[in-house]
Design an enzyme around this catalytic site. Structure first.
Site, PDB file in Angstrom:
ATOM      1  N   ARG A 173      11.384   4.086   2.354  1.00 18.63           N
ATOM      2  CA  ARG A 173      11.153   3.178   3.498  1.00 18.63           C
ATOM      3  C   ARG A 173      12.434   2.414   3.760  1.00 18.63           C
ATOM      4  NH1 ARG A 173       6.142  -0.891   4.215  1.00 18.63           N
ATOM      5  NH2 ARG A 173       5.257   1.092   4.870  1.00 18.63           N
TER       6      ARG A 173
ATOM      7  N   HIS B 155       5.771   6.173  11.046  1.00 19.89           N
ATOM      8  CA  HIS B 155       5.174   5.970   9.721  1.00 19.89           C
ATOM      9  C   HIS B 155       4.188   7.116   9.486  1.00 19.89           C
ATOM     10  CE1 HIS B 155       3.610   4.261   6.183  1.00 19.89           C
ATOM     11  NE2 HIS B 155       3.439   3.008   6.557  1.00 19.89           N
TER      12      HIS B 155
ATOM     13  N   ARG C  91       0.793  -1.228   0.000  1.00 21.95           N
ATOM     14  CA  ARG C  91       0.000   0.000   0.000  1.00 21.95           C
ATOM     15  C   ARG C  91       0.827   1.280   0.000  1.00 21.95           C
ATOM     16  NH1 ARG C  91      -3.089  -3.854   1.766  1.00 21.95           N
ATOM     17  NH2 ARG C  91      -1.122  -4.424   2.700  1.00 21.95           N
ATOM     18  N   THR C  92       1.836   1.322   0.845  1.00 24.33           N
ATOM     19  CA  THR C  92       2.529   2.606   0.988  1.00 24.33           C
ATOM     20  C   THR C  92       3.235   2.980  -0.314  1.00 24.33           C
ATOM     21  OG1 THR C  92       2.776   2.152   3.316  1.00 24.33           O
ATOM     22  CG2 THR C  92       4.106   3.934   2.446  1.00 24.33           C
TER      23      THR C  92
ATOM     24  N   LYS D 241      25.102  -3.857  -3.028  1.00 23.77           N
ATOM     25  CA  LYS D 241      26.553  -3.831  -3.273  1.00 23.77           C
ATOM     26  C   LYS D 241      27.284  -3.088  -2.159  1.00 23.77           C
ATOM     27  CE  LYS D 241      25.908  -3.297  -8.278  1.00 23.77           C
ATOM     28  NZ  LYS D 241      26.106  -2.312  -9.358  1.00 23.77           N
TER      29      LYS D 241
HETATM   30  C1  NCD Z   1       2.224  -0.833   8.072  1.00 15.53           C
HETATM   31  C2  NCD Z   1       3.735  -0.666   8.125  1.00 15.53           C
HETATM   32  O1  NCD Z   1       4.427  -0.898   7.140  1.00 15.53           O
HETATM   33  O2  NCD Z   1       4.187  -0.284   9.194  1.00 15.53           O
HETATM   34  N1  NCD Z   1       1.766  -1.092   6.786  1.00 15.53           N
HETATM   35  C3  NCD Z   1       1.471  -0.042   5.972  1.00 15.53           C
HETATM   36  O3  NCD Z   1       2.328   0.727   5.616  1.00 15.53           O
HETATM   37  N2  NCD Z   1       0.190   0.151   5.654  1.00 15.53           N
HETATM   38  C4  NCD Z   1       1.713  -1.800   9.052  1.00 15.53           C
HETATM   39  C5  NCD Z   1       2.260  -3.193   9.040  1.00 15.53           C
HETATM   40  O4  NCD Z   1       3.112  -3.541   8.227  1.00 15.53           O
HETATM   41  O5  NCD Z   1       1.807  -3.957   9.882  1.00 15.53           O
END
Ligand code: NCD
Length: 306
Positions: free
Chosen positions: A101, A129, A51-52, A80
């Site tokens: 991320r 997040h 999703r993100t 690398k």
């Molecule tokens: C969350 C995350 O990555 O922290 N997911 C997300 O980005 N929607 C929650 C999770 O992974 O449990």
């Protein structure tokens, strides 16, 4: 130039403006369809995501911009041995804004110091997040009609769940919020948040283990999965993973207008029989995530659409 590292990077007023913009995007998508023409978003994902990453990309595409990036550390020069700062200095030459991320807490902050374009923290280890929090706030505000006077239950892995950490930091700035922290002993909220964020401000909260006992008082239930990838050993994960399972029977204990959020992905903690309950809003939340990221990209790029 502004980055987004933590939900606290925006004041409450700025958050309201951002959410108003997201609601306007929802109502008038055509107005924004070319707002980012010629602009590029890079998504640098050193950790898995559905999703993100895709919602940042969908957001930029909906704004008429373009996207580039990678979806795993293995497919980038990190494999690398390249440092995050070198990767960022490179990608800054290719893009106008970066969503990143990383499994290490603080990595996006280190990246932001060397970047010549805005950086969005799309999750750093078990820390923060913020774009999920923007999504959560917009979802609650759009569905409940307010972000104050709410009893919010946070359930599951409160220790490693970065979405919970960011949401708490954001919600303590509203009035009349009370948290019910629902977790097994081993997955309680880290003390740096309990003491430094909640206790220091005399913020009302309770810590409980029983979801059944907590449910009747909640306006919002925020379910989370047990964060398998942050456990040191498999046995502990296996013991914890099914500690909470929300099903339609348990939903009978909840208020008629409670809403259930989940950042997703779900594993077992919400049974699929809850999905048809009108109080289950986690897939609406996914949609709000696109609108709010569109609003965020416009804001960080300082693009005003009249
Ligand atoms: C969350 C995350 O990555 O922290 N997911 C997300 O980005 N929607 C929650 C999770 O992974 O449990």
């Amino acid at each position: 130039m502004r980055h987004l590292m933590s939900p606290l990077d925006f004041t409450v007023e700025e958050l309201n403006t951002l959410m108003d913009l997201a609601n306007d995007i929802e109502a008038n998508p055509a107005k924004y369809a070319h707002a980012c023409a010629g602009k590029k978003l890079a998504t640098l994902f050193f950790e898995p995501s559905t999703r993100t990453r895709l919602s940042h990309e969908a957001a930029m595409l909906n704004l008429g911009g373009s996207i580039l990036g990678f979806s795993s550390a293995d497919s980038s020069s990190a494999a690398k041995g390249e440092s995050v700062t070198d990767t960022i200095q490179t990608v800054s030459c290719y893009s106008d804004i970066i969503a990143m991320r990383h499994p290490k807490e603080g990595a996006p902050m280190v990246a932001a110091r060397r970047s010549t374009v805005p950086i969005i923290n799309a999750g750093d280890g078990g820390h923060q997040h913020p774009t999920q929090t923007l999504t959560d706030l917009l979802t609650i505000r759009s569905i409940m009609g307010r972000l104050d006077n709410l009893t919010v239950g946070l359930c599951g892995d409160l220790k490693f769940g970065r979405t919970v950490h960011s949401l708490i930091e954001a919600l303590v700035r509203y009035t009349g919020i009370k948290f019910v922290l629902i977790s097994p002993e081993e997955l309680r909220l880290p003390s740096y948040i309990r003491k430094d964020v909640l206790d220091r401000h005399g913020f009302p909260y309770e810590e409980v283990e029983s979801l059944d006992e907590a449910l009747p008082q909640l306006d919002v239930l925020y379910m989370t999965r047990v964060q398998k990838e942050r456990f040191f050993n498999e046995e502990d994960y296996v013991r914890m993973k099914d500690f909470y399972i929300l099903d339609s029977k348990k939903m009978e204990l909840a208020k008629k207008d409670m809403c259930v959020l989940h950042p997703l992905p779900r594993v077992n903690e919400i049974s699929v029989d809850v999905d048809n309950d009108p109080r289950a809003v986690y897939f609406k939340q996914v949609q709000y995530g696109v609108y709010v990221r569109m609003a965020l990209i416009l804001t960080l790029l300082e693009i005003n659409v009249e």
